[in-house]
Design a protein around this motif. Structure first.
Motif, short mmCIF file in Angstrom:
data_model
loop_
_atom_site.label_atom_id
_atom_site.label_comp_id
_atom_site.label_asym_id
_atom_site.label_seq_id
_atom_site.Cartn_x
_atom_site.Cartn_y
_atom_site.Cartn_z
N ILE A 1 10.67 19.14 23.90
CA ILE A 1 11.81 20.01 24.23
C ILE A 1 11.36 21.13 25.16
N ARG A 2 10.13 21.63 24.93
CA ARG A 2 9.62 22.71 25.81
C ARG A 2 9.34 22.20 27.22
N MET A 3 9.12 20.91 27.36
CA MET A 3 8.87 20.34 28.70
C MET A 3 10.15 20.25 29.52
N ARG A 4 11.31 20.25 28.89
CA ARG A 4 12.59 20.10 29.61
C ARG A 4 13.43 21.39 29.58
N GLY A 5 13.52 22.00 28.42
CA GLY A 5 14.38 23.18 28.27
C GLY A 5 13.90 24.32 29.17
N THR A 6 14.84 25.14 29.63
CA THR A 6 14.50 26.20 30.58
C THR A 6 14.65 27.59 29.95
N PHE A 7 13.88 28.51 30.51
CA PHE A 7 13.96 29.91 30.07
C PHE A 7 15.39 30.42 30.27
N CYS A 8 15.93 30.24 31.50
CA CYS A 8 17.27 30.77 31.80
C CYS A 8 18.35 30.03 31.03
N GLY A 9 18.14 28.73 30.80
CA GLY A 9 19.10 27.96 29.99
C GLY A 9 19.21 28.55 28.60
N SER A 10 18.08 28.96 28.04
CA SER A 10 18.12 29.60 26.71
C SER A 10 18.93 30.88 26.76
N LEU A 11 18.73 31.68 27.81
CA LEU A 11 19.47 32.95 27.91
C LEU A 11 20.97 32.67 28.06
N ALA A 12 21.30 31.68 28.91
CA ALA A 12 22.71 31.37 29.15
C ALA A 12 23.37 30.79 27.89
N HIS A 13 22.60 30.03 27.13
CA HIS A 13 23.14 29.43 25.89
C HIS A 13 23.34 30.49 24.81
N ALA A 14 22.42 31.49 24.79
CA ALA A 14 22.54 32.68 23.92
C ALA A 14 22.67 32.35 22.44
N ASP A 15 21.85 31.42 21.99
CA ASP A 15 21.75 31.24 20.54
C ASP A 15 21.11 32.52 19.98
N PRO A 16 21.71 33.11 18.93
CA PRO A 16 21.15 34.37 18.41
C PRO A 16 19.69 34.24 17.98
N ALA A 17 19.27 33.01 17.65
CA ALA A 17 17.90 32.81 17.16
C ALA A 17 16.92 32.44 18.27
N SER A 18 17.39 32.43 19.52
CA SER A 18 16.49 32.03 20.61
C SER A 18 15.38 33.05 20.83
N GLU A 19 14.17 32.54 20.93
CA GLU A 19 13.01 33.43 21.14
C GLU A 19 13.10 34.13 22.50
N TRP A 20 13.52 33.40 23.55
CA TRP A 20 13.57 34.04 24.88
C TRP A 20 14.64 35.11 24.92
N CYS A 21 15.75 34.89 24.19
CA CYS A 21 16.79 35.94 24.15
C CYS A 21 16.23 37.20 23.50
N LEU A 22 15.42 37.02 22.46
CA LEU A 22 14.80 38.18 21.80
C LEU A 22 13.86 38.91 22.77
N VAL A 23 13.06 38.13 23.51
CA VAL A 23 12.15 38.75 24.49
C VAL A 23 12.95 39.52 25.53
N ALA A 24 14.02 38.89 26.04
CA ALA A 24 14.83 39.54 27.08
C ALA A 24 15.47 40.83 26.57
N ALA A 25 15.96 40.79 25.33
CA ALA A 25 16.61 41.99 24.78
C ALA A 25 15.59 43.09 24.52
N THR A 26 14.45 42.73 23.97
CA THR A 26 13.45 43.75 23.59
C THR A 26 12.84 44.41 24.82
N LEU A 27 12.54 43.60 25.83
CA LEU A 27 11.88 44.14 27.02
C LEU A 27 12.88 44.60 28.09
N GLU A 28 14.14 44.48 27.78
CA GLU A 28 15.22 44.90 28.70
C GLU A 28 15.13 44.16 30.04
N ALA A 29 15.26 42.86 29.94
CA ALA A 29 15.29 42.02 31.15
C ALA A 29 16.54 42.30 31.96
#
Ligand SMILES: Cc1cc2nc3c(=O)[nH]c(=O)nc-3n(C[C@H](O)[C@H](O)[C@H](O)COP(=O)(O)OP(=O)(O)OC[C@H]3O[C@@H](n4cnc5c(N)ncnc54)[C@H](O)[C@@H]3O)c2cc1C
Length: 285
Positions: A107-135
């Protein structure tokens, strides 16, 4: 089950992709990136988009770049790009540490960083990184480009500030200070599952005291966010067990936990207490 019928469009340039989105987004069209969230949802017929604008062949979306201040992550950069540090900065180590918690290797070989942000699952690790570091998110449509701060981008469970015809072309993360410390911890029942709660903490030390503390929580509320009360419990204090526990307690009592058939609010609050403390303990190692 098989997906409902759809037409796949495969643009080669960004302009072409944006033109297609302008036409098809209002006709129930969706962007297809890694497909690791969208395709399963389509297979269960929870989504039946009539058109997919597949961005995988669009030139120029597959790059990770830095100007010395921010790390720019293009729309087609896969989770796996972060398995090894991408630049010489503590941020890259943080991203590597976090990446291995996302789903499983294929899944990590296909799924994208930005796709995770756009999908915005509350449990997504990249969304947490983006929120914490103020992307900062860079959204484009045929009318132009706009920048969206993470605090405004995540609006709720799988809801973002993106308009239907906007492509998230890039996410920008600020590089961390050279002496930045960080820790990440998540709890799930099986490795690879979505987190039931996750915490990311970063800070620096000045004269042995914590400064610039950031504590973000994911998986526990409808959207990931920084927890000011936990950060206030850290700033100006020397790192150590007592201070870390106080910050964890502050985080646990500040959240409005999600509940589901498996997880009560109180259980999630306990999890938040544990993941914040563990993330902070890891930051000291
Ligand atoms: C078994 C399994 C376990 C998983 N575990 C985790 C996990 O632990 N943590 C985690 O974070 N994720 C997990 N995922 C989800 C995975 O990380 C997905 O890759 C990710 O959520 C979506 O990225 P994608 O590129 O696959 O997007 P897609 O599935 O292609 O798209 C998802 C949604 O975002 C939209 N979209 C995608 N890219 C853009 C863009 N650039 N601009 C505008 N809209 C866009 C699509 O239209 C769609 O609505 C898991 C998935 C599976 C199948």
């Amino acid at each position: 089950m098989k997906p409902a019928p759809f037409i796949r469009h495969a643009p080669k340039t960004l302009d072409e992709a944006l033109r297609l989105l302008a036409i098809y987004a209002p006709q129930d069209g969706r962007v297809l990136a890694g497909g690791q969230s969208l395709v399963p949802i389509m297979a269960f017929r929870l989504a039946k988009p009539a058109h997919l604008v597949d961005i995988n062949d669009v030139a120029g979306l597959n790059e990770v770049m830095t100007d010395g201040k921010v790390l720019s992550i293009g729309a087609c950069v896969r989770h796996a790009a972060f398995h090894k540090p991408v630049v010489d900065n503590p941020l890259a180590k943080l991203l590597s540490e976090v990446a291995r918690h996302i789903a499983h290797y294929p899944i990590r070989m296909r799924g994208t960083f930005c796709g995770s942000l756009a999908h915005a699952d509350p449990a997504s690790e990249w969304c947490l990184v983006a929120a914490t570091l103020e992307a900062t998110m860079v959204a484009r449509n045929t009318h132009g480009e706009r920048l969206i701060a993470a605090a405004d981008f995540f609006e709720g469970i799988m809801a973002t500030a993106l308009k239907e015809d906007e492509l998230l072309v890039e996410a920008r993360l600020p590089l961390l200070a050279r002496d930045a410390k960080f820790g990440f911890n998540e709890f799930n029942r099986r490795a690879g599952d979505f987190a039931m709660a996750a915490a990311l903490a970063t800070y620096r030390l000045q004269g042995g005291k914590i400064v610039e503390a950031r504590v973000g929580i994911g998986g526990a509320e409808a959207r990931p966010r920084r927890i000011a009360q936990a950060e206030a419990a850290l700033d100006g204090q020397a790192p150590g067990d007592k201070v870390f526990r106080a910050a964890a307690e502050a985080a646990a009592s500040s959240i409005d936990p999600l509940e589901d058939y498996q997880t009560t609010a109180e259980y999630r609050r306990d999890l938040v207490r544990a993941v914040v403390r563990r993330a902070l303990e890891q930051s000291g190692t």
